[in-house]
Design a protein around this motif. Structure first.
Motif, PDB file in Angstrom:
ATOM      1  N   GLN A   1       0.627  -1.217   0.117  1.00  0.00           N
ATOM      2  CA  GLN A   1      -0.131   0.096   0.032  1.00  0.00           C
ATOM      3  C   GLN A   1       1.047   1.280  -0.073  1.00  0.00           C
ATOM      4  N   VAL A   2       0.241   2.289  -0.711  1.00  0.00           N
ATOM      5  CA  VAL A   2       1.056   3.512  -0.506  1.00  0.00           C
ATOM      6  C   VAL A   2       0.006   4.515  -0.005  1.00  0.00           C
ATOM      7  N   GLN A   3       0.541   5.499   0.662  1.00  0.00           N
ATOM      8  CA  GLN A   3      -0.317   6.604   1.279  1.00  0.00           C
ATOM      9  C   GLN A   3       0.284   7.899   0.477  1.00  0.00           C
ATOM     10  N   LEU A   4      -0.609   8.673   0.337  1.00  0.00           N
ATOM     11  CA  LEU A   4      -0.423  10.080  -0.123  1.00  0.00           C
ATOM     12  C   LEU A   4      -0.796  11.114   0.559  1.00  0.00           C
ATOM     13  N   VAL A   5      -0.317  12.342   0.679  1.00  0.00           N
ATOM     14  CA  VAL A   5      -0.885  13.594   1.462  1.00  0.00           C
ATOM     15  C   VAL A   5      -0.121  14.720   0.606  1.00  0.00           C
ATOM     16  N   GLU A   6      -1.327  15.345   0.035  1.00  0.00           N
ATOM     17  CA  GLU A   6      -1.012  16.571  -0.765  1.00  0.00           C
ATOM     18  C   GLU A   6      -1.195  17.757   0.051  1.00  0.00           C
ATOM     19  N   ASP A  90      -8.236  26.951 -13.968  1.00  0.00           N
ATOM     20  CA  ASP A  90      -7.506  26.200 -13.143  1.00  0.00           C
ATOM     21  C   ASP A  90      -8.253  25.459 -11.612  1.00  0.00           C
ATOM     22  N   THR A  91      -9.145  26.372 -11.442  1.00  0.00           N
ATOM     23  CA  THR A  91      -9.749  26.079 -10.154  1.00  0.00           C
ATOM     24  C   THR A  91     -10.358  24.660 -10.246  1.00  0.00           C
ATOM     25  N   ALA A  92      -9.848  23.814  -9.142  1.00  0.00           N
ATOM     26  CA  ALA A  92     -10.367  22.538  -8.908  1.00  0.00           C
ATOM     27  C   ALA A  92      -9.562  21.973  -7.791  1.00  0.00           C
ATOM     28  N   VAL A  93     -10.040  20.565  -7.257  1.00  0.00           N
ATOM     29  CA  VAL A  93      -9.370  19.660  -6.268  1.00  0.00           C
ATOM     30  C   VAL A  93      -8.377  19.087  -7.181  1.00  0.00           C
ATOM     31  N   TYR A 106      -2.365   4.248 -12.256  1.00  0.00           N
ATOM     32  CA  TYR A 106      -2.590   5.055 -11.253  1.00  0.00           C
ATOM     33  C   TYR A 106      -3.419   4.235 -10.160  1.00  0.00           C
ATOM     34  N   ASP A 107      -2.995   3.542  -9.081  1.00  0.00           N
ATOM     35  CA  ASP A 107      -3.668   2.833  -8.244  1.00  0.00           C
ATOM     36  C   ASP A 107      -3.864   3.584  -6.993  1.00  0.00           C
ATOM     37  N   TYR A 108      -2.954   4.479  -6.780  1.00  0.00           N
ATOM     38  CA  TYR A 108      -3.160   4.877  -5.353  1.00  0.00           C
ATOM     39  C   TYR A 108      -3.299   6.452  -5.458  1.00  0.00           C
ATOM     40  N   TRP A 109      -4.189   7.001  -4.825  1.00  0.00           N
ATOM     41  CA  TRP A 109      -4.616   8.342  -4.604  1.00  0.00           C
ATOM     42  C   TRP A 109      -4.587   9.180  -3.252  1.00  0.00           C
ATOM     43  N   GLY A 110      -4.117  10.252  -3.284  1.00  0.00           N
ATOM     44  CA  GLY A 110      -4.331  11.184  -2.104  1.00  0.00           C
ATOM     45  C   GLY A 110      -5.922  11.482  -1.878  1.00  0.00           C
ATOM     46  N   ASN A 111      -6.079  12.265  -0.822  1.00  0.00           N
ATOM     47  CA  ASN A 111      -7.551  12.941  -0.657  1.00  0.00           C
ATOM     48  C   ASN A 111      -7.544  14.396  -1.408  1.00  0.00           C
ATOM     49  N   GLY A 112      -6.603  14.948  -1.975  1.00  0.00           N
ATOM     50  CA  GLY A 112      -6.714  16.162  -2.796  1.00  0.00           C
ATOM     51  C   GLY A 112      -6.786  17.299  -2.160  1.00  0.00           C
ATOM     52  N   THR A 113      -6.315  18.327  -2.720  1.00  0.00           N
ATOM     53  CA  THR A 113      -5.939  19.728  -2.160  1.00  0.00           C
ATOM     54  C   THR A 113      -6.696  20.834  -3.057  1.00  0.00           C
ATOM     55  N   LEU A 114      -7.320  21.654  -2.660  1.00  0.00           N
ATOM     56  CA  LEU A 114      -8.321  22.534  -3.250  1.00  0.00           C
ATOM     57  C   LEU A 114      -7.531  23.740  -3.886  1.00  0.00           C
TER      58      LEU A 114
END
Length: 119
Positions: A1-6, A90-93, A106-114
């Protein structure tokens, strides 16, 4: 598993700049590539930029070429997205993602940053 933090999202005026960061942890030794995607309100998620972990080759969506730069720090397992000349569209998460060598998807995803760009 891979954890991602943006991190690094926020509010900026048109023409301004932001730098996003994405720190990966866990089973990162088999990473083939990392990328950034974004999802605007009411729209589907779209690819923004990607970078191969070995060699550092980069690729971009046409909409951000010349304005955004993706880079990586292998020692820190971190990928960055420098965004210049920002536009309201460009406004987006913004999401960070990892493609492991086993799947090259791309199997692993972060929670996103706005990111919000005001006009």
């Amino acid at each position: 598993q891979v954890q991602l933090v943006e991190s690094g999202g926020g509010l900026v005026q048109t023409g301004g700049s932001l730098r996003l960061s994405c720190a990966a942890s866990g089973r990162t030794s088999s990473t083939a590539a990392m990328g950034w995607f974004r999802q605007a309100p009411g729209k589907e998620r779209e690819f923004v930029a990607g970078i191969y972990w070995s060699g550092g080759r980069t690729y971009y969506a046409d909409s951000v070429k010349g304005r955004f730069t993706i880079s990586r720090d292998n020692a820190k397992n971190t990928v960055y997205l420098q965004m210049n000349s920002l536009k309201p569209e460009d406004t987006a998460v913004y999401y960070c993602a990892v493609a492991p060598a086993s799947s090259r998807a791309y199997d692993y995803w972060g929670n996103g940053t706005l990111v919000t760009v005001s006009s």
